[in-house]
Scaffold this active site. Structure first.
Site, PDB file in Angstrom:
ATOM      1  N   ARG A   1       0.712  -1.053   0.049  1.00 51.83           N
ATOM      2  CA  ARG A   1       0.088   0.018   0.057  1.00 51.83           C
ATOM      3  C   ARG A   1       0.878   1.273   0.054  1.00 51.83           C
ATOM      4  NH1 ARG A   1      -5.193  -1.782   0.426  1.00 51.83           N
ATOM      5  NH2 ARG A   1      -5.454  -3.710   1.305  1.00 51.83           N
ATOM      6  N   ASP A   2       0.337   2.188  -1.055  1.00 50.23           N
ATOM      7  CA  ASP A   2       1.334   3.579  -0.881  1.00 50.23           C
ATOM      8  C   ASP A   2       0.935   4.190   0.409  1.00 50.23           C
ATOM      9  OD1 ASP A   2       2.456   5.404  -3.411  1.00 50.23           O
ATOM     10  OD2 ASP A   2       1.884   6.516  -1.627  1.00 50.23           O
TER      11      ASP A   2
ATOM     12  N   HIS B   1       7.543   1.190 -10.870  1.00 44.64           N
ATOM     13  CA  HIS B   1       6.351   0.774 -10.105  1.00 44.64           C
ATOM     14  C   HIS B   1       5.063   1.153 -11.052  1.00 44.64           C
ATOM     15  CE1 HIS B   1       7.730   4.718  -8.890  1.00 44.64           C
ATOM     16  NE2 HIS B   1       6.353   4.834  -8.596  1.00 44.64           N
TER      17      HIS B   1
HETATM   18  P1  AMP Z   1       5.928   7.878  -8.204  1.00 44.18           P
HETATM   19  O1  AMP Z   1       5.614   9.545  -7.676  1.00 44.18           O
HETATM   20  O2  AMP Z   1       5.225   7.499  -9.326  1.00 44.18           O
HETATM   21  O3  AMP Z   1       7.617   7.684  -8.185  1.00 44.18           O
HETATM   22  O4  AMP Z   1       5.326   7.294  -6.936  1.00 44.18           O
HETATM   23  C1  AMP Z   1       6.145   6.965  -5.680  1.00 44.18           C
HETATM   24  C2  AMP Z   1       5.156   6.628  -4.738  1.00 44.18           C
HETATM   25  O5  AMP Z   1       5.820   5.746  -3.549  1.00 44.18           O
HETATM   26  C3  AMP Z   1       4.406   7.663  -4.020  1.00 44.18           C
HETATM   27  O6  AMP Z   1       3.035   7.771  -4.479  1.00 44.18           O
HETATM   28  C4  AMP Z   1       4.578   7.651  -2.555  1.00 44.18           C
HETATM   29  O7  AMP Z   1       3.806   8.006  -1.817  1.00 44.18           O
HETATM   30  C5  AMP Z   1       5.162   6.358  -2.394  1.00 44.18           C
HETATM   31  N1  AMP Z   1       5.944   6.014  -1.364  1.00 44.18           N
HETATM   32  C6  AMP Z   1       7.229   6.419  -1.173  1.00 44.18           C
HETATM   33  N2  AMP Z   1       7.802   5.977  -0.057  1.00 44.18           N
HETATM   34  C7  AMP Z   1       6.819   4.929   0.386  1.00 44.18           C
HETATM   35  C8  AMP Z   1       6.812   3.828   1.527  1.00 44.18           C
HETATM   36  N3  AMP Z   1       7.862   3.767   2.405  1.00 44.18           N
HETATM   37  N4  AMP Z   1       5.990   3.049   1.562  1.00 44.18           N
HETATM   38  C9  AMP Z   1       5.034   2.979   0.697  1.00 44.18           C
HETATM   39  N5  AMP Z   1       4.735   4.104  -0.202  1.00 44.18           N
HETATM   40  C10 AMP Z   1       5.770   5.082  -0.498  1.00 44.18           C
END
Ligand code: AMP
Length: 109
Positions: free
Chosen positions: A29-30, A98
């Site tokens: 989960r994000d 991702h």
């Molecule tokens: P992006 O902007 O496509 O690179 O998405 C990166 C996503 O990773 C963002 O939606 C963040 O909220 C999420 N994120 C960053 N660190 C973590 C973490 N430790 N656990 C879960 N999600 C994360």
């Protein structure tokens, strides 16, 4: 990759809220959800961005897992959205390929 936070999630040194894993992908989960259900699906193989992903087997595998996780694990019966941000201009913050799965509400375009 020692500076990659998603590689650290894969090796367990950063905690995560797992929803699915197998030999090839990990889904969790994000931490800052943008929808009632917001899950990230990552390949275990470190590939920085979609622009770097040339392996059709990897990309096919990843999208097949995304479909399975959204429909069979998360059971997002009303539908769902997939987002892949690519590099800074696309809003990418974490440089480990991702796929975002978003669902649980009617999403505006
Ligand atoms: P992006 O902007 O496509 O690179 O998405 C990166 C996503 O990773 C963002 O939606 C963040 O909220 C999420 N994120 C960053 N660190 C973590 C973490 N430790 N656990 C879960 N999600 C994360």
């Amino acid at each position: 990759m020692e500076d990659c936070i998603f590689c650290k999630i894969l090796d367990g040194s950063i905690p995560s809220d797992k929803v699915y894993e197998d030999d090839e992908v990990y889904a969790f989960r994000d931490i800052h959800p943008k929808a009632p259900t917001h899950v990230l699906v990552i390949p275990r193989q470190h590939v920085p961005t979609l622009s770097d992903a040339r392996d059709e087997k990897l990309l096919g595998m990843l999208m097949n897992r995304v479909r399975m996780i959204a429909d069979d694990v998360l059971k997002l019966e009303a539908g769902w959205r997939v987002v892949i941000n690519v590099r800074a201009g696309g809003g990418q913050e974490v440089y480990h390929l991702h796929v975002h799965i978003l669902g649980g509400k009617k999403l505006p375009f």
